[in-house]
Design an enzyme around this catalytic site. Structure first.
Site, mmCIF file in Angstrom:
data_model
loop_
_atom_site.group_PDB
_atom_site.id
_atom_site.type_symbol
_atom_site.label_atom_id
_atom_site.label_comp_id
_atom_site.label_asym_id
_atom_site.label_seq_id
_atom_site.Cartn_x
_atom_site.Cartn_y
_atom_site.Cartn_z
ATOM 1 N N TYR A 97 48.539 -11.889 58.486
ATOM 2 C CA TYR A 97 48.298 -13.333 58.418
ATOM 3 C C TYR A 97 46.819 -13.557 58.723
ATOM 4 O O TYR A 97 46.009 -12.651 58.577
ATOM 5 C CB TYR A 97 49.257 -14.000 59.430
ATOM 6 C CG TYR A 97 49.415 -15.478 59.309
ATOM 7 C CD1 TYR A 97 49.694 -16.075 58.095
ATOM 8 C CD2 TYR A 97 49.316 -16.283 60.441
ATOM 9 C CE1 TYR A 97 49.840 -17.456 58.004
ATOM 10 C CE2 TYR A 97 49.474 -17.655 60.350
ATOM 11 C CZ TYR A 97 49.729 -18.236 59.137
ATOM 12 O OH TYR A 97 49.873 -19.593 59.053
ATOM 13 N N ARG A 150 43.349 -24.438 47.880
ATOM 14 C CA ARG A 150 42.643 -24.477 49.171
ATOM 15 C C ARG A 150 43.257 -23.428 50.081
ATOM 16 O O ARG A 150 44.106 -23.708 50.906
ATOM 17 C CB ARG A 150 42.748 -25.889 49.775
ATOM 18 C CG ARG A 150 41.710 -26.196 50.832
ATOM 19 C CD ARG A 150 42.373 -26.511 52.178
ATOM 20 N NE ARG A 150 43.142 -25.388 52.682
ATOM 21 C CZ ARG A 150 44.096 -25.471 53.590
ATOM 22 N NH1 ARG A 150 44.462 -26.596 54.077
ATOM 23 N NH2 ARG A 150 44.742 -24.390 54.024
ATOM 24 N N LYS A 168 53.165 -15.872 54.776
ATOM 25 C CA LYS A 168 53.951 -16.889 55.498
ATOM 26 C C LYS A 168 55.418 -16.472 55.569
ATOM 27 O O LYS A 168 56.076 -16.610 56.601
ATOM 28 C CB LYS A 168 53.863 -18.234 54.769
ATOM 29 C CG LYS A 168 52.529 -18.906 54.932
ATOM 30 C CD LYS A 168 52.612 -20.024 55.951
ATOM 31 C CE LYS A 168 51.235 -20.415 56.398
ATOM 32 N NZ LYS A 168 51.166 -21.574 57.221
ATOM 33 N N GLU A 239 52.185 -25.169 50.256
ATOM 34 C CA GLU A 239 51.222 -24.464 51.093
ATOM 35 C C GLU A 239 49.859 -24.347 50.413
ATOM 36 O O GLU A 239 49.780 -23.920 49.256
ATOM 37 C CB GLU A 239 51.798 -23.054 51.354
ATOM 38 C CG GLU A 239 50.964 -22.180 52.235
ATOM 39 C CD GLU A 239 50.942 -22.665 53.671
ATOM 40 O OE1 GLU A 239 51.963 -23.181 54.159
ATOM 41 O OE2 GLU A 239 49.879 -22.532 54.298
ATOM 42 N N ASP A 240 48.827 -24.715 51.128
ATOM 43 C CA ASP A 240 47.447 -24.506 50.664
ATOM 44 C C ASP A 240 47.155 -25.090 49.277
ATOM 45 O O ASP A 240 46.470 -24.465 48.456
ATOM 46 C CB ASP A 240 47.075 -23.009 50.741
ATOM 47 C CG ASP A 240 46.794 -22.586 52.198
ATOM 48 O OD1 ASP A 240 46.984 -23.424 53.109
ATOM 49 O OD2 ASP A 240 46.375 -21.454 52.427
ATOM 50 N N ASP A 262 53.268 -27.543 55.153
ATOM 51 C CA ASP A 262 52.957 -26.936 56.442
ATOM 52 C C ASP A 262 51.548 -27.278 56.922
ATOM 53 O O ASP A 262 51.318 -27.419 58.125
ATOM 54 C CB ASP A 262 53.120 -25.425 56.326
ATOM 55 C CG ASP A 262 53.026 -24.755 57.666
ATOM 56 O OD1 ASP A 262 53.667 -25.253 58.604
ATOM 57 O OD2 ASP A 262 52.299 -23.765 57.797
ATOM 58 N N ASP A 263 50.617 -27.398 55.991
ATOM 59 C CA ASP A 263 49.232 -27.709 56.398
ATOM 60 C C ASP A 263 49.160 -29.085 57.036
ATOM 61 O O ASP A 263 48.373 -29.313 57.947
ATOM 62 C CB ASP A 263 48.297 -27.646 55.187
ATOM 63 C CG ASP A 263 48.376 -26.291 54.526
ATOM 64 O OD1 ASP A 263 48.063 -25.307 55.196
ATOM 65 O OD2 ASP A 263 48.804 -26.217 53.359
ATOM 66 N N ASN A 402 40.609 -21.929 59.820
ATOM 67 C CA ASN A 402 40.888 -20.528 59.499
ATOM 68 C C ASN A 402 40.101 -20.111 58.269
ATOM 69 O O ASN A 402 39.765 -20.962 57.445
ATOM 70 C CB ASN A 402 42.381 -20.351 59.191
ATOM 71 C CG ASN A 402 43.231 -20.527 60.424
ATOM 72 O OD1 ASN A 402 42.848 -20.128 61.508
ATOM 73 N ND2 ASN A 402 44.386 -21.141 60.250
HETATM 74 P P1 NAD Z 1 41.100 -30.331 53.671
HETATM 75 O O1 NAD Z 1 40.268 -29.838 52.555
HETATM 76 O O2 NAD Z 1 42.267 -31.174 53.387
HETATM 77 O O3 NAD Z 1 40.174 -31.128 54.704
HETATM 78 C C1 NAD Z 1 38.918 -30.695 55.155
HETATM 79 C C2 NAD Z 1 38.248 -31.876 55.831
HETATM 80 O O4 NAD Z 1 37.052 -31.414 56.443
HETATM 81 C C3 NAD Z 1 37.851 -33.006 54.879
HETATM 82 O O5 NAD Z 1 38.158 -34.239 55.460
HETATM 83 C C4 NAD Z 1 36.356 -32.877 54.757
HETATM 84 O O6 NAD Z 1 35.721 -34.118 54.561
HETATM 85 C C5 NAD Z 1 36.017 -32.339 56.136
HETATM 86 N N1 NAD Z 1 34.738 -31.640 56.125
HETATM 87 C C6 NAD Z 1 34.301 -30.695 55.284
HETATM 88 N N2 NAD Z 1 33.041 -30.367 55.601
HETATM 89 C C7 NAD Z 1 32.696 -31.111 56.666
HETATM 90 C C8 NAD Z 1 31.528 -31.230 57.447
HETATM 91 N N3 NAD Z 1 30.457 -30.481 57.189
HETATM 92 N N4 NAD Z 1 31.529 -32.103 58.466
HETATM 93 C C9 NAD Z 1 32.608 -32.844 58.740
HETATM 94 N N5 NAD Z 1 33.745 -32.779 58.035
HETATM 95 C C10 NAD Z 1 33.782 -31.916 57.012
HETATM 96 O O7 NAD Z 1 41.525 -29.037 54.464
HETATM 97 P P2 NAD Z 1 42.666 -28.921 55.589
HETATM 98 O O8 NAD Z 1 43.940 -28.522 54.987
HETATM 99 O O9 NAD Z 1 42.651 -30.111 56.446
HETATM 100 O O10 NAD Z 1 42.134 -27.634 56.375
HETATM 101 C C11 NAD Z 1 40.915 -27.668 57.081
HETATM 102 C C12 NAD Z 1 40.790 -26.411 57.915
HETATM 103 O O11 NAD Z 1 41.844 -26.374 58.847
HETATM 104 C C13 NAD Z 1 40.865 -25.121 57.112
HETATM 105 O O12 NAD Z 1 39.896 -24.213 57.593
HETATM 106 C C14 NAD Z 1 42.230 -24.601 57.409
HETATM 107 O O13 NAD Z 1 42.288 -23.193 57.407
HETATM 108 C C15 NAD Z 1 42.453 -25.110 58.801
HETATM 109 N N6 NAD Z 1 43.885 -25.216 59.104
HETATM 110 C C16 NAD Z 1 44.319 -24.585 60.214
HETATM 111 C C17 NAD Z 1 45.661 -24.622 60.530
HETATM 112 C C18 NAD Z 1 46.165 -23.965 61.780
HETATM 113 O O14 NAD Z 1 47.346 -23.747 61.918
HETATM 114 N N7 NAD Z 1 45.321 -23.670 62.717
HETATM 115 C C19 NAD Z 1 46.560 -25.266 59.691
HETATM 116 C C20 NAD Z 1 46.078 -25.925 58.559
HETATM 117 C C21 NAD Z 1 44.721 -25.886 58.283
#
Ligand code: NAD
Length: 545
Positions: A97, A150, A168, A239-240, A262-263, A402
């Site tokens: 993962y 994504r 997953k 997912e993603d 899940d996201d 991540n």
């Molecule tokens: P997304 O594309 O839906 O959202 C990303 C957000 O970040 C957007 O609102 C964008 O405007 C903002 N952003 C991008 N660049 C930026 C910057 N320089 N300054 C401020 N804001 C900025 O993506 P998401 O699904 O929300 O995922 C975002 C991150 O969270 C990814 O890295 C993903 O791996 C991580 N994530 C982690 C978990 C976990 O379990 N820990 C779960 C889901 C997502």
């Protein structure tokens, strides 16, 4: 496993990863099932096989090679794979993962050996049901589907994103005991807009630009309908997906079929749980907490929505609850006067002067918690962490992006810059940090604490829906399992070694919601906890004869 034998013998049996036991087939099995001579004479126990696997695994020169080795094992012998993963979860999870699965996806076409899961392309329109019928197992209960737009924080990886549904679903089995034969990974290959992939002769997907608009929606609709017919008891996890599609698909299907994202929802569950546990260290209740999100996408907005539900359950009016959650996106603070906000951000756009700089926002709002979900590495700089530490005796800093390379800051930075006061969690794991003689163990704020248990609960209750209330119940349950010992070392999540116990407890809480709300498609059993435990797959070898 025995029920999957269905007359299989000899080489067919050896080549079926669900049934294969390799050198562990007994003498009686070798004689009865036409295996004698097809496996080396020495009969090994599973423990001896595990020893061999670990030796080879640990000799691999890097994480990606370890990943390739483990996937090859999964394709050979699933029971042995799960025995190894389950008994060495802290070592194996970062490989199967995040973060290593991210590297694997980036290199998917180059490391490809054997197909796993189902690939559906845009040109399969009109025959998706037929493709689903090609899947060898009929009792599918958990489907993870992506269109690869994504992948983690790595962006559009097209069909290479298949590593995520595969990973997953491995966690559904390892962490919650969902039977491997009930798991189906699906890649909806609708193209990619990543030029380097389109130009790569070893890319495994359709080398076309992404399908958009009505044709995309129609393909998805056909897919969802075909799943309902072919696998009516399956839960469909999105997912993603890119964030516009992710929000739209959840909106379109959440009240019609058994599905979740899940996201959006799983991340919300794990983060809410971490915040609740952190209140035990800060003394600031959730009802009084100001939370600043860096990133206003699927993860950030999903978390905010669930926090609002949690606050409403505490009697706080929705409008007040929303004002406890603030967002910074790539254009600065999300405020009402902005004209560039997409729909999902509007409900968290508050009256405030525009501010573009995160440090200024932290100093202005003085949040109790700063949650990074932006996919922007290094965004939590020394001055930002210090500002959080200036405004809070115990600042909550969650860098959830991540894989590790996208984390907003590292565990070491968070602890060092806050002089050891930060309550830190991250999406991908970090090693413990020792500072001034004190060791800090950060928690992994990853939805893998939540989705396996939610899935198990949905399957066990045969729920027809997956609701936010279930994620709220899952978050509360997860938080309730955090011990004083966990908190003493700074960890706001239970130790990963307890994940099966955690998942079983979450499954029970989720099943309760399913029964209470009338979504369960079966009679309530006298002892639900027992039913859940009995359903959990154990990777022990079974005698076939
Ligand atoms: P997304 O594309 O839906 O959202 C990303 C957000 O970040 C957007 O609102 C964008 O405007 C903002 N952003 C991008 N660049 C930026 C910057 N320089 N300054 C401020 N804001 C900025 O993506 P998401 O699904 O929300 O995922 C975002 C991150 O969270 C990814 O890295 C993903 O791996 C991580 N994530 C982690 C978990 C976990 O379990 N820990 C779960 C889901 C997502």
């Amino acid at each position: 496993m025995k029920k999957y034998l269905q007359g299989k013998r000899g080489a067919d049996l050896l080549h079926d990863p669900l049934l294969n036991k390799g050198t562990a087939f007994t003498a009686t099995e070798r004689d009865a099932l036409g295996l004698r001579g097809l496996v080396p004479p020495h009969i090994h126990t599973q423990a001896e096989q595990v020893h061999r696997v670990l030796q080879s695994f640990r000799r691999k020169p890097n994480e990606l090679e370890k990943y390739i080795y483990l996937i090859a094992l999964q394709e050979r012998n699933e029971s042995l794979f799960y025995r190894v993963v389950m008994d060495h979860l802290s070592e194996m999870m970062p490989i199967i993962y995040t973060p290593t699965v991210g590297q694997a996806c980036q290199r998917w076409g180059h490391i490809f050996r054997r197909s796993r899961g189902l690939y559906i392309t845009a040109s399969d329109r009109g025959r998706i049901a037929q493709l689903l019928r090609n899947w060898p197992h009929t009792d599918v209960r958990m489907i993870v589907v992506t269109d690869g737009e994504r992948i983690l924080g790595l962006g559009d990886l097209g069909a290479n994103g298949m590593g995520i549904p595969v990973g997953k679903l491995s966690l559904y089995t390892a962490c919650a005991g969902v039977h491997p034969a009930q798991c189906l990974p699906i890649m909806l290959d609708v193209g990619t807009n990543t030029d380097s992939l389109l130009a790569d002769p070893l890319y495994i997907g359709t080398p076309l630009k992404r399908l958009r608009g009505p044709l995309y929606d129609e393909l998805l609709e056909e897919f969802v309908n075909a799943v309902q017919v072919q696998f009516p008891q399956a839960c469909l996890q999105f997912e993603d997906f890119g964030n516009a599609n992710a929000f739209a698909l959840l909106q379109r299907y959440r009240d019609k079929i058994c599905t979740f994202n899940d996201d959006i929802q799983g991340t919300a569950g794990v983060t809410l749980s971490g915040l609740c546990s952190a209140t035990r260290l800060t003394g600031v209740k959730l009802t009084h907490m100001r939370i600043l999100f860096y990133g206003a996408g699927e993860a950030g907005i999903g978390i905010g929505d669930l926090i609002v539900e949690a606050l409403k359950a505490e009697g706080i009016p929705e409008a007040v609850a929303r004002r406890q959650c603030w967002y910074v996106d790539s254009k600065g603070l999300v405020v009402r006067s902005r004209t560039d906000l997409v729909n999902h951000k509007l409900r968290f756009a508050h009256d405030h002067a525009p501010v573009s700089d995160l440090l200024a926002v932290v100093d202005d709002l003085k949040p109790h918690a700063l949650v990074g979900v932006s996919g922007t590495p290094g965004a939590f700089t020394e001055s930002i962490v210090q500002a959080m530490a200036r405004h809070n005796p115990r600042p909550i800093i969650f860098a959830l992006s991540n894989p590790t390379s996208k984390s907003e800051c590292t565990a070491e930075q968070a602890y060092t810059w806050s002089e050891g006061r930060a309550i830190f969690a991250s999406g991908s794991p970090f090693a413990p940090v020792t500072l001034n003689g004190r060791t800090h163990v950060s928690g992994q704020g990853n939805n893998s604490y939540i989705f396996p248990g939610v899935g198990l609960g949905v399957i066990a209750s045969q729920s027809s829906r997956v609701t936010d209330e279930m994620f709220f119940a899952a978050a509360k349950t997860l938080a309730s399992l955090v011990t004083p010992g966990d908190l003493a070392i700074g960890r706001v999540y239970p130790d990963l070694v307890r994940i099966r116990e955690v998942s079983a407890a979450i499954a029970l809480a989720v099943a309760e919601v399913a029964f209470n709300r009338g979504f369960a498609r079966q009679i309530r059993p006298a002892n639900m906890a027992e039913l859940i435990r009995a359903q959990m797959f154990q990777p022990d070898y079974e005698d076939y004869v």
